[in-house]
Design a protein around this motif. Structure first.
Motif, PDB file in Angstrom:
ATOM      1  N   PHE A   3      41.172  38.823  43.044  1.00 47.11           N
ATOM      2  CA  PHE A   3      41.017  39.847  44.080  1.00 47.11           C
ATOM      3  C   PHE A   3      42.167  39.813  45.080  1.00 47.11           C
ATOM      4  O   PHE A   3      42.636  40.846  45.525  1.00 47.11           O
ATOM      5  CB  PHE A   3      39.704  39.658  44.837  1.00 47.11           C
ATOM      6  CG  PHE A   3      38.468  40.065  44.077  1.00 47.11           C
ATOM      7  CD1 PHE A   3      38.497  40.452  42.748  1.00 47.11           C
ATOM      8  CD2 PHE A   3      37.244  40.050  44.706  1.00 47.11           C
ATOM      9  CE1 PHE A   3      37.353  40.818  42.067  1.00 47.11           C
ATOM     10  CE2 PHE A   3      36.082  40.414  44.037  1.00 47.11           C
ATOM     11  CZ  PHE A   3      36.138  40.798  42.718  1.00 47.11           C
ATOM     12  N   ASN A   9      42.424  47.631  46.319  1.00 46.03           N
ATOM     13  CA  ASN A   9      41.150  47.184  45.755  1.00 46.03           C
ATOM     14  C   ASN A   9      40.040  48.220  45.872  1.00 46.03           C
ATOM     15  O   ASN A   9      38.870  47.883  45.760  1.00 46.03           O
ATOM     16  CB  ASN A   9      40.713  45.864  46.394  1.00 46.03           C
ATOM     17  CG  ASN A   9      40.454  46.003  47.877  1.00 46.03           C
ATOM     18  OD1 ASN A   9      40.597  47.082  48.440  1.00 46.03           O
ATOM     19  ND2 ASN A   9      40.072  44.919  48.511  1.00 46.03           N
ATOM     20  N   LEU A  20      28.696  46.405  38.505  1.00 46.05           N
ATOM     21  CA  LEU A  20      29.236  45.043  38.526  1.00 46.05           C
ATOM     22  C   LEU A  20      28.321  44.087  39.286  1.00 46.05           C
ATOM     23  O   LEU A  20      28.184  42.923  38.912  1.00 46.05           O
ATOM     24  CB  LEU A  20      30.637  45.027  39.134  1.00 46.05           C
ATOM     25  CG  LEU A  20      31.722  45.702  38.303  1.00 46.05           C
ATOM     26  CD1 LEU A  20      33.060  45.625  39.020  1.00 46.05           C
ATOM     27  CD2 LEU A  20      31.821  45.096  36.913  1.00 46.05           C
ATOM     28  N   ASN A  47      34.774  43.398  34.289  1.00 52.02           N
ATOM     29  CA  ASN A  47      33.695  42.581  34.817  1.00 52.02           C
ATOM     30  C   ASN A  47      34.243  41.734  35.961  1.00 52.02           C
ATOM     31  O   ASN A  47      35.450  41.591  36.107  1.00 52.02           O
ATOM     32  CB  ASN A  47      33.134  41.681  33.713  1.00 52.02           C
ATOM     33  CG  ASN A  47      31.726  41.227  33.986  1.00 52.02           C
ATOM     34  OD1 ASN A  47      31.297  41.177  35.130  1.00 52.02           O
ATOM     35  ND2 ASN A  47      30.997  40.890  32.945  1.00 52.02           N
ATOM     36  N   GLU A  48      33.356  41.182  36.767  1.00 49.67           N
ATOM     37  CA  GLU A  48      33.733  40.233  37.817  1.00 49.67           C
ATOM     38  C   GLU A  48      33.416  38.830  37.330  1.00 49.67           C
ATOM     39  O   GLU A  48      32.348  38.600  36.757  1.00 49.67           O
ATOM     40  CB  GLU A  48      32.939  40.491  39.101  1.00 49.67           C
ATOM     41  CG  GLU A  48      33.331  41.726  39.834  1.00 49.67           C
ATOM     42  CD  GLU A  48      32.530  41.895  41.121  1.00 49.67           C
ATOM     43  OE1 GLU A  48      31.451  41.286  41.257  1.00 49.67           O
ATOM     44  OE2 GLU A  48      32.990  42.648  41.981  1.00 49.67           O
ATOM     45  N   TRP A  49      34.332  37.915  37.576  1.00 46.21           N
ATOM     46  CA  TRP A  49      34.110  36.515  37.228  1.00 46.21           C
ATOM     47  C   TRP A  49      34.438  35.652  38.423  1.00 46.21           C
ATOM     48  O   TRP A  49      35.491  35.806  39.039  1.00 46.21           O
ATOM     49  CB  TRP A  49      35.005  36.086  36.066  1.00 46.21           C
ATOM     50  CG  TRP A  49      34.529  36.526  34.722  1.00 46.21           C
ATOM     51  CD1 TRP A  49      33.511  37.396  34.450  1.00 46.21           C
ATOM     52  CD2 TRP A  49      35.058  36.132  33.467  1.00 46.21           C
ATOM     53  NE1 TRP A  49      33.390  37.567  33.102  1.00 46.21           N
ATOM     54  CE2 TRP A  49      34.325  36.801  32.471  1.00 46.21           C
ATOM     55  CE3 TRP A  49      36.079  35.287  33.086  1.00 46.21           C
ATOM     56  CZ2 TRP A  49      34.574  36.643  31.119  1.00 46.21           C
ATOM     57  CZ3 TRP A  49      36.335  35.132  31.738  1.00 46.21           C
ATOM     58  CH2 TRP A  49      35.583  35.797  30.769  1.00 46.21           C
ATOM     59  N   MET A  60      37.025  35.098  43.393  1.00 44.06           N
ATOM     60  CA  MET A  60      36.485  36.140  42.526  1.00 44.06           C
ATOM     61  C   MET A  60      37.649  36.839  41.836  1.00 44.06           C
ATOM     62  O   MET A  60      38.713  37.032  42.421  1.00 44.06           O
ATOM     63  CB  MET A  60      35.664  37.148  43.326  1.00 44.06           C
ATOM     64  CG  MET A  60      34.344  36.597  43.824  1.00 44.06           C
ATOM     65  SD  MET A  60      33.253  36.031  42.496  1.00 44.06           S
ATOM     66  CE  MET A  60      32.852  37.568  41.694  1.00 44.06           C
ATOM     67  N   ASN A  61      37.418  37.190  40.587  1.00 51.14           N
ATOM     68  CA  ASN A  61      38.440  37.830  39.773  1.00 51.14           C
ATOM     69  C   ASN A  61      37.829  38.991  39.008  1.00 51.14           C
ATOM     70  O   ASN A  61      36.643  38.970  38.683  1.00 51.14           O
ATOM     71  CB  ASN A  61      39.001  36.840  38.741  1.00 51.14           C
ATOM     72  CG  ASN A  61      39.577  35.610  39.379  1.00 51.14           C
ATOM     73  OD1 ASN A  61      40.656  35.638  39.914  1.00 51.14           O
ATOM     74  ND2 ASN A  61      38.829  34.519  39.336  1.00 51.14           N
ATOM     75  N   TYR A  62      38.656  39.978  38.704  1.00 57.11           N
ATOM     76  CA  TYR A  62      38.275  40.993  37.736  1.00 57.11           C
ATOM     77  C   TYR A  62      38.776  40.525  36.383  1.00 57.11           C
ATOM     78  O   TYR A  62      39.872  39.970  36.272  1.00 57.11           O
ATOM     79  CB  TYR A  62      38.901  42.353  38.061  1.00 57.11           C
ATOM     80  CG  TYR A  62      38.249  43.064  39.220  1.00 57.11           C
ATOM     81  CD1 TYR A  62      36.900  43.402  39.186  1.00 57.11           C
ATOM     82  CD2 TYR A  62      38.982  43.413  40.344  1.00 57.11           C
ATOM     83  CE1 TYR A  62      36.300  44.056  40.246  1.00 57.11           C
ATOM     84  CE2 TYR A  62      38.388  44.078  41.408  1.00 57.11           C
ATOM     85  CZ  TYR A  62      37.050  44.392  41.345  1.00 57.11           C
ATOM     86  OH  TYR A  62      36.455  45.040  42.394  1.00 57.11           O
TER      87      TYR A  62
END
Length: 105
Positions: A3, A9, A20, A47-49, A60-62
């Motif tokens: 992020f 964003n 999500l 997705n978010e991971w 947090m990452n996409y």
């Protein structure tokens, strides 16, 4: 895509953000299309991971999933390859463009 590295964003709609927030299973997410340098179109999910660190904190990452490995093979990407991912919309559908740097001579 962490992020904190995103230039912008606000590319997701409120509906996509809700999807999500509710995703619980790997393989679910927001459906999208990725276009590569050969103009090939690939279906995948965003997705978010969460990535936790040993300290207990995390980021947090996409993540682009369910199709990303095919894109890697089709574009001959390797570990350490530099890429850019740009988002855009086509008739309201979330799309991404895979941009590779020019080859080094």
């Amino acid at each position: 895509m962490p992020f904190n590295t995103l230039v912008c964003n606000d590319f997701l709609t409120p509906v996509e953000l809700n999807i999500l927030a509710e995703v619980r299973e790997v393989g679910d997410g927001v459906g999208a299309i990725l276009v590569d340098k050969q103009k090939a179109k690939w279906g995948l999910y965003l997705n978010e991971w969460g990535m936790k660190k040993a300290s207990g904190n995390g980021t947090m990452n996409y993540a682009l999933i369910c199709g990303w490995n095919d894109i890697v093979k089709g574009n001959e990407l390797e570990i350490g390859s530099f890429i850019s991912i740009w988002s855009f919309r086509l008739f309201g559908l979330l799309c991404f463009a895979l941009v590779l740097p020019p080859p080094m001579d």
